[in-house]
Structure formats: structure tokens, C-alpha cells
Scaffold this active site. Structure first.
Site, mmCIF file in Angstrom:
data_model
loop_
_atom_site.group_PDB
_atom_site.id
_atom_site.type_symbol
_atom_site.label_atom_id
_atom_site.label_comp_id
_atom_site.label_asym_id
_atom_site.label_seq_id
_atom_site.Cartn_x
_atom_site.Cartn_y
_atom_site.Cartn_z
ATOM 1 N N ASP A 177 -16.418 27.113 12.058
ATOM 2 C CA ASP A 177 -16.222 25.718 11.658
ATOM 3 C C ASP A 177 -15.315 24.987 12.637
ATOM 4 O OD1 ASP A 177 -17.765 25.394 9.372
ATOM 5 O OD2 ASP A 177 -16.189 26.042 8.009
ATOM 6 N N LEU A 178 -14.167 25.573 12.901
ATOM 7 C CA LEU A 178 -13.169 24.895 13.731
ATOM 8 C C LEU A 178 -13.661 24.694 15.156
ATOM 9 C CD1 LEU A 178 -9.950 26.742 12.478
ATOM 10 C CD2 LEU A 178 -10.774 24.480 11.810
#
Length: 393
Positions: free
Chosen positions: A167-168
Site C-alpha cells: 500500500d505505502l
């Protein structure tokens, strides 16, 4: 009007934020924190996936934004978004591929409305390919992208990383791609569609582990707390806990042997070369651990650093933020919440000469700025009230 803030390096840009959950907001945060005017577009009834907008997670992800509620399933809501698009520099979305097209808001439609718009799209598996329509989730990408196969102790079975790596990094890759496109637009006047996914980001983050397969034909496995290709480099016991020690290269190996009081170990045929040390790593780690367990972390840290050998304690999260170096680097910022008062949030991990990141406001309430943003588009108070009554906004 946009809240008054110190002008950041990106203050000339307006970014429309249609994102949810984590990857998209991570992308948008890179713009908002450097001064861009970020407008968060969300449904009239909050469907962000967060039950508590006041949660620490939501506040950390969504600071520095204004919020406009729009029902994009209505023609009126879509037309208002397109009016915003006409004056925007970028738009970020992380719906499944095809959703924006079904709304009539895909790249072709947005580019036709604003040729200079840069659109960022983050999906689970990419805009094309056999998995494009699949829903994406960080842990799924960690597994399919190889991270879980190289994380954890040997023979333990797959282990997820303790943070949402896919995600990051997907958010950060998307922001980087959009900024490159915005730079190019200053020359060409044309925007681009920037696309990435959780799977692409996770595979890219394999880095040297990927190279071991692509170039050397070697399938990496789990190495636990040991470095996959170098030793002694890992976690070792001390008298008052555990610490990391990283020994790399012949000079450092010899100096390390002196520091631990075993200078003859440097030429021991079992450990003399990097290959010898890797082949005999279990025995070497046991030998070193028996020595390091006799002194405190602080003592070892002082002695090892004096010899130029990287090392450090293994901090819990509270200890991380108590560390004087973390404090000196200014990694924590503060925003003022209207009901909760000052809130500490993670600041940008980048220092820039002559400029600073901007923490101007906490995460907005849903629709907090709807009236002012619609007024900026030229709508009258009566028109705004009518849209509210029709639940368009």
C-alpha cells in the site's frame, strides 16, 4: 477560501482526491504535505471505509485537505466534478479498473475536459492483464509479490511484514510518477495517465532479492533476522536485550573480531572469507551471541561505533519516538484538531533547503468545505442548498 498556509514547493498545484483506504491517500499526502491545494471528494454518506474519522489512522492519512461531498452516481455530481477537473492539475483515484469509466470519468473523459490534467490510478493488480479486475489488498500483494516468502525465520512459513509495504510504496510510486508528469507538462502542456498497483509496487520493492533470481537464477528463501547474503549481520543478544550488528567487508570483520576480544577469529579457516562465514553462519552466530550476551547494549554500541561498525538497539515504537536522533530529524509534526486539540502526526521524512513541509489542518469532516468549494465554482447559495436537498452533495 483555502486555509492560509505557508507556501510550499507544490503550492501552485490543485489535486483532486478520490481515494480510499491507504495506497491512494498515501499518494495524495505527498502533495498536501508540500503545500498543494488538495480537495477530497467523498460520498454524501461517508463510505471511506473508516468508522471513526477521528481515529489516529484517518487523521494521519488525511490531513491538509478540504472535503467536498459529491454523489458521483448522479449526473449533477459528475458534472460538478468535471467542473473541478477543468481547473485542476492532478486527480488521484484507487478504484478497481473500469469503475471510473463506468461513471463516465475515465482517463479519456477527464483528459478531454482538461488536456493538462495528470491522473494517477492505483489498483490492486494493474489496469491490464488477467488479474486486473481482482480486488486488491496489501497482504495479498505481499504474498503474491514475493515478500512473504523471504520474510520470517527459515522453515517458519510465510510471514507478512509488520507494515502495509505494498500500500505505502504503491502510493509513493504513484506520487513520484505524477510529479514527473507534472514536470513534463510544464514543457509540453499535456498531462499523462500515471498507473501503478499494489502488485507492481511490491515486486519492485523486492530489489536485490529479485536480482538474485533474474540475474543469478537463485530463488531466495527466508533468512530471519540474518542478512540474506552477508554475515555477521543480524540480531544478537546483549545482557539487557537484543541489538543489531552489521559487519561488512574484510576491514570491518577484522575490527569486529578485535572489539569482541577474539582477534584470531579473523583468520580462522571456518570464518576467514565472506563465503566461509556464510557457510558456517549458525556456528558463527552462536559463538558471537555467547560473547555479546555478556555486556549491555549501550556498552557494545559505544565500542562497535568507535571501530566504525554499524549497530543499534531494537526499539519498540515508543522508544523510536523517544530516540534523540529521531527527535532531531523532526519526524513528528502537529496539527490542531477542533475538538481533540493538538494531534501529533508523522511528518515528511525529507528535508529540503529553504522549504518545509506544511501541516496546516487536521483531516476534514465529510463535506466540511462543500459550501465554500461550490461557491468557488460560481454556484449561488440557493443552488448549493438545492444540491444538498437532492443529496448530490
Amino acid at each position: 477560501m483555502r486555509p492560509p498556509v505557508a507556501a510550499g514547493p507544490l503550492s501552485r498545484f490543485r489535486i483532486l482526491d478520490l481515494t480510499r483506504i491507504r495506497s491512494g491517500p498515501t499518494c495524495v499526502k505527498q502533495f498536501g504535505d508540500w503545500g498543494a491545494d488538495v480537495i477530497r471528494i467523498e460520498p454524501p454518506a461517508d463510505a471511506s471505509g473508516y468508522a471513526d474519522r477521528g481515529s489516529s489512522d484517518f487523521q494521519n492519512l488525511h490531513r491538509n485537505k478540504r472535503s467536498l461531498t459529491l454523489d458521483l452516481k448522479t449526473e449533477a455530481g459528475r458534472e460538478l466534478l468535471l467542473r473541478l477537473v477543468a481547473g485542476a492539475d492532478g486527480l488521484v483515484e484507487n478504484f478497481r479498473p473500469g469503475v471510473m469509466d463506468r461513471l463516465g470519468l475515465g482517463w479519456a473523459a477527464l483528459h478531454a475536459r482538461n488536456r493538462g490534467l495528470v491522473m494517477g490510478s492505483i489498483s490492486g493488480f494493474g489496469q491490464v492483464g488477467p488479474y486486473a479486475a481482482r480486488p486488491g489488498f496489501d497482504q495479498v500483494a505481499q504474498g503474491m509479490g514475493g515478500l512473504m516468502s523471504v520474510t520470517g525465520l527459515p522453515g517458519q512459513g510465510p510471514v507478512r511484514a509488520g507494515i502495509p509495504v505494498a500500500d505505502l510504496t504503491a502510493g509513493m510510486w504513484c506520487a513520484m510518477g505524477m510529479m514527473a508528469a507534472l514536470l513534463e507538462r510544464e514543457v509540453t502542456g499535456q498531462g499523462r495517465w500515471v498507473q501503478t498497483s499494489l502488485l507492481q509496487a511490491q515486486v519492485a520493492m523486492l530489489d536485490f532479492q529479485a536480482a538474485r533470481w533474474l540475474i543469478d537464477g537463485e530463488v531466495p528463501g527466508q533468512a530471519g533476522n540474518d542478512h540474506p547474503t552477508a554475515t555477521p549481520m543480524g540480531v544478537y543478544p546483549a545482557a539487557d536485550g537484543e541489538m543489531t550488528i552489521a559487519v561488512s567487508g574484510a576491514r570491518m570483520w577484522r575490527d569486529f573480531c578485535v572489539v569482541i576480544g577474539r582477534p584470531a577469529l579473523a583468520d580462522d579457516p571456518d570464518y576467514a572469507t565472506p563465503g566461509d562465514r556464510l557457510r558456517n553462519r549458525p556456528a558463527l552466530n552462536a559463538l558471537i551471541g555467547g560473547i555479546t550476551a555478556g555486556r549491555a547494549i549501550a556498552e557494545w554500541t559505544e565500542a562497535l561505533l568507535a571501530a566504525g561498525i554499524p549497530c543499534g538497539p531494537i526499539n519498540a515504537i515508543d522508544q523510536v519516538f523517544a530516540d534523540p536522533q529521531v527527535q532531531a530529524l523532526g519526524l513528528v509534526g502537529e496539527v490542531e484538531h477542533p475538538t481533540r486539540g493538538p494531534l501529533k502526526v508523522l511528518d515528511q521524512p525529507v528535508a529540503m533547503s529553504g522549504a518545509a513541509s506544511v501541516l496546516s489542518a487536521p483531516a476534514p469532516e465529510a463535506g466540511e468545505h462543500s459550501a465554500e468549494l461550490l461557491a468557488e465554482l460560481g454556484l449561488t447559495p440557493d443552488e448549493i442548498e438545492t444540491l444538498k436537498e437532492r443529496k448530490v452533495t
